[in-house]
Write a protein that holds these residues in place. Structure first.
Motif, short mmCIF file in Angstrom:
data_model
loop_
_atom_site.label_atom_id
_atom_site.label_comp_id
_atom_site.label_asym_id
_atom_site.label_seq_id
_atom_site.Cartn_x
_atom_site.Cartn_y
_atom_site.Cartn_z
N VAL A 743 -6.06 13.98 -11.40
CA VAL A 743 -6.85 12.89 -10.82
C VAL A 743 -5.95 11.90 -10.08
CG1 VAL A 743 -8.42 11.00 -11.32
CG2 VAL A 743 -8.66 13.16 -12.53
N VAL A 744 -4.77 11.60 -10.64
CA VAL A 744 -3.83 10.71 -9.97
C VAL A 744 -3.40 11.29 -8.63
CG1 VAL A 744 -1.51 9.73 -10.09
CG2 VAL A 744 -3.01 9.60 -12.07
N VAL A 745 -3.15 12.59 -8.59
CA VAL A 745 -2.77 13.24 -7.33
C VAL A 745 -3.91 13.13 -6.32
CG1 VAL A 745 -2.17 15.44 -6.24
CG2 VAL A 745 -1.13 14.80 -8.41
N VAL A 746 -5.14 13.32 -6.78
CA VAL A 746 -6.29 13.19 -5.88
C VAL A 746 -6.35 11.78 -5.30
CG1 VAL A 746 -8.81 13.15 -5.77
CG2 VAL A 746 -7.64 15.00 -6.98
N GLY A 747 -6.21 10.76 -6.17
CA GLY A 747 -6.22 9.38 -5.67
C GLY A 747 -5.05 9.10 -4.74
N GLY A 748 -3.87 9.67 -5.06
CA GLY A 748 -2.72 9.47 -4.18
C GLY A 748 -2.91 10.09 -2.81
N VAL A 749 -3.51 11.28 -2.77
CA VAL A 749 -3.76 11.94 -1.47
C VAL A 749 -4.76 11.13 -0.65
CG1 VAL A 749 -4.71 13.99 -0.39
CG2 VAL A 749 -3.13 14.22 -2.31
N LEU A 750 -5.82 10.65 -1.29
CA LEU A 750 -6.80 9.84 -0.56
C LEU A 750 -6.17 8.53 -0.07
CD1 LEU A 750 -9.98 10.30 -2.80
CD2 LEU A 750 -9.48 11.36 -0.60
N GLY A 751 -5.34 7.90 -0.91
CA GLY A 751 -4.65 6.68 -0.48
C GLY A 751 -3.69 6.94 0.66
N LEU A 752 -2.99 8.07 0.60
CA LEU A 752 -2.08 8.42 1.69
C LEU A 752 -2.84 8.69 2.98
CD1 LEU A 752 0.96 8.82 2.09
CD2 LEU A 752 0.65 11.24 1.60
N LEU A 753 -4.03 9.26 2.86
CA LEU A 753 -4.87 9.49 4.03
C LEU A 753 -5.24 8.16 4.69
CD1 LEU A 753 -6.68 11.28 5.83
CD2 LEU A 753 -8.47 11.04 4.10
N VAL A 754 -5.64 7.18 3.87
CA VAL A 754 -5.98 5.86 4.41
C VAL A 754 -4.77 5.21 5.07
CG1 VAL A 754 -6.69 3.52 3.78
CG2 VAL A 754 -7.86 5.49 2.78
N ALA A 755 -3.63 5.25 4.39
CA ALA A 755 -2.41 4.65 4.96
C ALA A 755 -2.02 5.33 6.26
CB ALA A 755 -1.27 4.73 3.95
N GLY A 756 -2.12 6.66 6.30
CA GLY A 756 -1.78 7.39 7.51
C GLY A 756 -2.67 7.02 8.69
N LEU A 757 -3.96 6.86 8.43
CA LEU A 757 -4.89 6.48 9.50
C LEU A 757 -4.57 5.08 10.02
CD1 LEU A 757 -8.26 7.87 8.09
CD2 LEU A 757 -6.90 8.80 9.98
N ASN A 758 -4.25 4.16 9.12
CA ASN A 758 -3.90 2.80 9.55
C ASN A 758 -2.63 2.79 10.38
OD1 ASN A 758 -5.74 0.60 8.50
ND2 ASN A 758 -5.44 1.78 6.63
N LEU A 759 -1.60 3.49 9.92
CA LEU A 759 -0.34 3.51 10.66
C LEU A 759 -0.48 4.25 11.98
CD1 LEU A 759 2.18 4.15 7.73
CD2 LEU A 759 1.58 2.00 8.85
N LEU A 760 -1.36 5.24 12.03
CA LEU A 760 -1.61 5.93 13.29
C LEU A 760 -2.21 4.99 14.32
CD1 LEU A 760 -1.54 8.65 14.77
CD2 LEU A 760 -3.84 9.10 13.92
#
Length: 861
Positions: A743-760
């Motif tokens: 579950v932590v990995v799932v949350g980390g992947v979703l958080g990384l997706l959000v961060a990636g979209l913002n930085l993009l």
């Protein structure tokens, strides 16, 4: 119905405690930030320091004042003006006039902020001799503090001097007093005077002088160095606490709403039993709403008390960190408590609105369900709000890229935008959790044994549980990646600009803020083979739209030498066309067409009309404007670019260092200069982000542990079935730990997706501003956040499973019946008021049938 809920509380105390903890901590967080923000709104009036004993202080013009249709607009001048000679003569007829001067002094083994003054101004503080005597010769000084004893020889950048006296320091400066004549030679311009005369007579004498001000009483503090430092510090703190408060409020609201919704979703079978007993959907909803109201009131009150206790610790922390003046404390404010309490209560009630509606729709058959697979996890509300927020984020990003990409580089923008995407992804997470879980767990599921398969299927089946536990991890990773990644990406973009614009072989920087004197510049020009371009720092002011007085940083240099040593990002025109009647502006200016004339005020307040010779691209916002030295009067030379012309580079470097031997300074190669000038996040922003991320990590960590304890306590039957199937205690605990990590990995992947979209989005904005630099992802910070969440998740999942004995054998198989039995007992004691008629035998038969069926299924398994 409320009496039924209270009688069955013993079977659900973990859920209620979890909701209480999440809400109380969230309210405490909002209260702390509100108290800090309220306390940073006003600064106490600072008393005069250097001129506390001076009768009257007269200051030359140091403020530009421009009348507009909506009132006067003002800006502080970069180069304040001296008191006019005519006014000075009139003041001398009234009494003794002491000309004040201030200049930087640098010395080895001495305080780094030494400031020189004429000895005659020492009486204004008043400074009194502790030892020695007053200075009488050019090489003699009196110093404040105890860093130098009488008789010591001190080598400074202004020459070697002898300490002939010392005075007690007051703490606001480290002073070096010269004779009046020597101070006048070192600092020819005096911008303020001490007049020993009556205030009324002084005001009459300066009446005809534009911009000259007379200071008496507490206004004399305006003659001190940096008189606005307290208000500026509070402004920075206000921005920091506002940012931290906004992000913290978002995190707390997000986590609390998620926790309350999950707590209600856990009770499907309970609601099914109540519906079987004849409870109406309205009664179920009112019961859930009443429970949230009770928990909300108690938790919000507890959070306000906790916030009042914690706020002073935050104040001491920012004072110790140098972010706040030493006098900063938490004031006596009440509105933060009201805001925190009612916000907490509102979030608690709003968090169960949708959940209570779903609870009311629970059918009686839910009481008989043995499967744990979540169905219909995506309601129309989630689709509507999640999709709407996602579309809003995309549309606002597109509009910003088209209309003003520079806005995406502002702190308030890249701090607030992640919240929009975090909320959207969290609402849509049930759609993403199941395929993402299966993808992440695909390889472990292929390994020998059933462990990997069980982890995958349990996480994919319990979508609500997985989404609720992943939510705190999503927030933490998304904030860490977005905020730290944005500052790192922006800093790298600025470094890329510096690297692209520097054409000089060497860059020479001064030892202090005073810059280079004329003699040093001439010595550098005399170095054989060195083509020297001296660059000064100043400012120009322009009135835009008739009401906004805008200050722009200005650099002054010789146009030809500037073109040889600096590669400006010119979008139109030519650098070599710059002359004393023109200016180079950037595309942010309202007027930025080559050949147009623009009215500006120079750094000393002089108004001029200049022709636009060239226009630069905006870049990261640091391009400013360029003028000739004639339009930057008295501006200090703070950078010298050197181009080597037909000479040995090493010999030129050695000559430059020799020329700097007496005045100090440093010679950088191009690569060294780019590295030395690499932008760093200022302390306020850095510590503000540390505060935001620290609070987010702490709060989401507690919420993660809290939610996992709630989720684990709800899985008694699942774990008991595994034990009955032959799994050992150690195997079950490993399974629980593996599910928590999943579950932590799932949350980390979703958080990384959000961060990636913002930085993009930020990277796209930089590209449109003609700055192409890589995206900087803070992998260390993200890894640390995920690692901390993983440790917390494993401990919070395994500890309840082991300590509460929830992996035992036969006794655990009956634990899931406690809730139903408690509800049945409560119902049999009396009919549910207002419920539909139903037979008690129906409930008894249903309950017995359910238990019999459960035991048969367990035996078969």
């Amino acid at each position: 119905m409320l009496s039924v809920a209270l009688r069955t509380l013993r079977t659900r105390w973990v859920t209620f405690v979890g909701s209480f903890v999440a809400l109380s901590l969230g309210v405490a967080l909002i209260a702390v930030m509100g108290l800090a923000l309220a306390s940073s709104l006003n600064a106490p009036e600072r008393r005069p320091e250097r001129f506390a004993a001076a009768p009257v202080v007269v200051k030359g013009q140091d403020t530009l004042r421009v009348p507009t249709p909506i009132g006067d607009r003002t800006q502080k001048l970069t180069q304040p003006n001296a008191v006019p000679a005519k006014t000075l003569a009139a003041l001398k007829r009234l009494g003794t006039v002491t000309e004040d001067r201030s200049f930087a002094v640098r010395a080895k083994n001495a305080p780094g902020d030494l400031v020189g003054h004429p000895w005659s101004t020492a009486a204004g503080a008043p400074y009194e001799l502790d030892a020695g005597r007053a200075p009488k010769a050019a090489g003699e000084v009196v110093v404040s503090g105890d860093w130098a004893a009488v008789g010591r020889q001190v080598r400074t950048d202004l020459g070697t001097v002898t300490v002939v006296g010392t005075v007690r320091g007051f703490g606001f400066e480290d002073a070096v007093f010269y004779t009046d004549a020597q101070a006048a030679r070192l600092a020819p311009v005096s911008t303020q005077l001490v007049v020993d005369a009556g205030a009324a007579a002084v005001r009459q004498a300066v009446a005809g002088s534009s911009g000259v001000s007379v200071l008496t009483g507490t206004q004399r503090r305006l003659a001190d160095a940096d008189p606005d430092r307290d208000s500026e510090a509070l402004t920075a703190m206000n921005a920091m606490f506002g940012t931290a408060g906004g992000v913290s409020g978002f995190v707390s609201v997000f986590v609390v709403a998620s926790t309350f919704a999950f707590a209600v979703a856990q009770r499907r079978r309970e609601f099914g039993l109540l519906r079987t007993a004849g409870a109406t959907p309205g009664q179920i909803r009112r019961m859930v709403f009443a429970e949230a109201l009770v928990v909300g009131v108690l938790a919000s009150a507890a959070g306000c008390v906790l916030g009042a206790y914690a706020a002073p610790y935050l104040a001491r922390w920012v004072v110790d960190g140098g972010l706040a003046p030493s006098w900063f404390t938490i004031g006596d404010h009440t509105w933060p408590y009201h805001m925190a309490f009612w916000t907490g209560l509102l979030v608690a009630l709003c968090g169960v609105v949708a959940a209570s509606w779903r609870a009311g729709k629970t059918g009686p058959a839910q009481a008989l369900r043995e499967a744990s697979v979540d169905s219909r996890t995506m309601t129309w509300g989630r689709w509507l709000f999640g999709g709407g927020l996602l579309v809003t984020a995309a549309v606002t990003l597109a509009l910003a890229l088209v209309s003003g990409p520079g806005d995406l580089l502002h702190r308030k923008t890249y701090v607030s935008r992640p919240m929009l995407l975090i909320t959207a992804v969290a609402l849509l997470s049930p759609v993403l959790v199941r395929p993402l879980t299966r993808l992440i767990a695909w390889l472990p599921a292929q390994l020998p044994g059933a462990g990997g398969m069980l982890v995958r299927e349990n996480a994919a089946a319990g979508v609500r549980r997985t989404a609720a536990i992943a939510a705190p991890v999503l927030v933490t990773v998304a904030l860490a990646g977005s905020l730290l990644g944005a500052t790192a990406t922006l800093n790298e973009a600025k470094a890329t600009e510096t690297r692209a614009q520097t054409r000089a072989d060497f860059v020479v920087s001064p030892a202090g803020a005073a810059g280079f004197d004329t003699a040093t510049v001439e010595r550098l020009r005399a170095v054989p083979g060195a083509e020297v371009s001296a660059i000064s720092s100043s400012a120009v002011y322009v009135l835009e739209d008739g009401v906004a007085l805008i200050k722009s940083e200005a650099r002054a240099a010789d146009p030809k030498l500037l073109a040889d040593t600096v590669r400006l990002p010119v979008a139109a025109g030519r650098v070599t066309d710059l002359d004393d009647d023109s200016i180079i502006v950037n595309e942010e200016w309202a007027r930025h067409t080559v050949g147009q004339r623009v009215s500006v005020w120079l750094g000393d307040g002089t108004k001029k009309s200049l022709r636009i010779a060239a226009v630069m691209s905006i870049g990261t916002g640091n391009n400013g404007v360029y003028v000739t030295p004639a339009n930057a009067p008295r501006a200090p030379v703070d950078r010298i670019d050197v181009k080597v012309a037909d000479a040995d580079t090493a010999a030129v470097a050695a000559g430059l260092r020799t020329a700097l031997r007496s005045s100090g300074g440093q010679v950088f190669t191009k690569d060294q200069w780019v590295q030395a000038s690499y932008p760093e996040t200022n302390d306020t922003t850095r510590i503000g982000f540390m505060l935001v991320l620290g609070i987010a990590l702490l709060y989401t960590g507690i919420s993660l542990a809290n939610t996992l304890v709630m989720a684990t306590s709800d899985r008694v039957r699942d774990l008991a079935v595994l034990r009955l199937a032959g799994a050992t205690t150690w195997q079950v605990l490993r399974l629980v730990a593996a599910e928590a990590l999943m579950v932590v990995v799932v949350g980390g992947v979703l958080g990384l997706l959000v961060a990636g979209l913002n930085l993009l989005g930020m990277w796209s904005a930089l590209g449109l501003l003609s700055v192409w630099s890589p995206i900087e992802i803070p992998w260390t910070a993200i890894g640390s956040a995920v690692g901390a969440c993983a440790v917390l998740a494993v401990v919070s999942a395994v500890a309840p499973a082991g300590l509460r004995g929830e992996v035992g054998r036969t006794a655990q198989a009956e634990t899931s019946e406690r809730e139903g039995s408690a509800i049945a007992t409560a119902i049999f004691r009396g009919p549910v008021k207002g419920s539909r008629p139903c037979a008690a035998s129906m409930l008894s038969t249903t309950s017995t049938s359910s238990r019999s069926q459960s035991k048969r299924v367990d035996a078969e398994r």
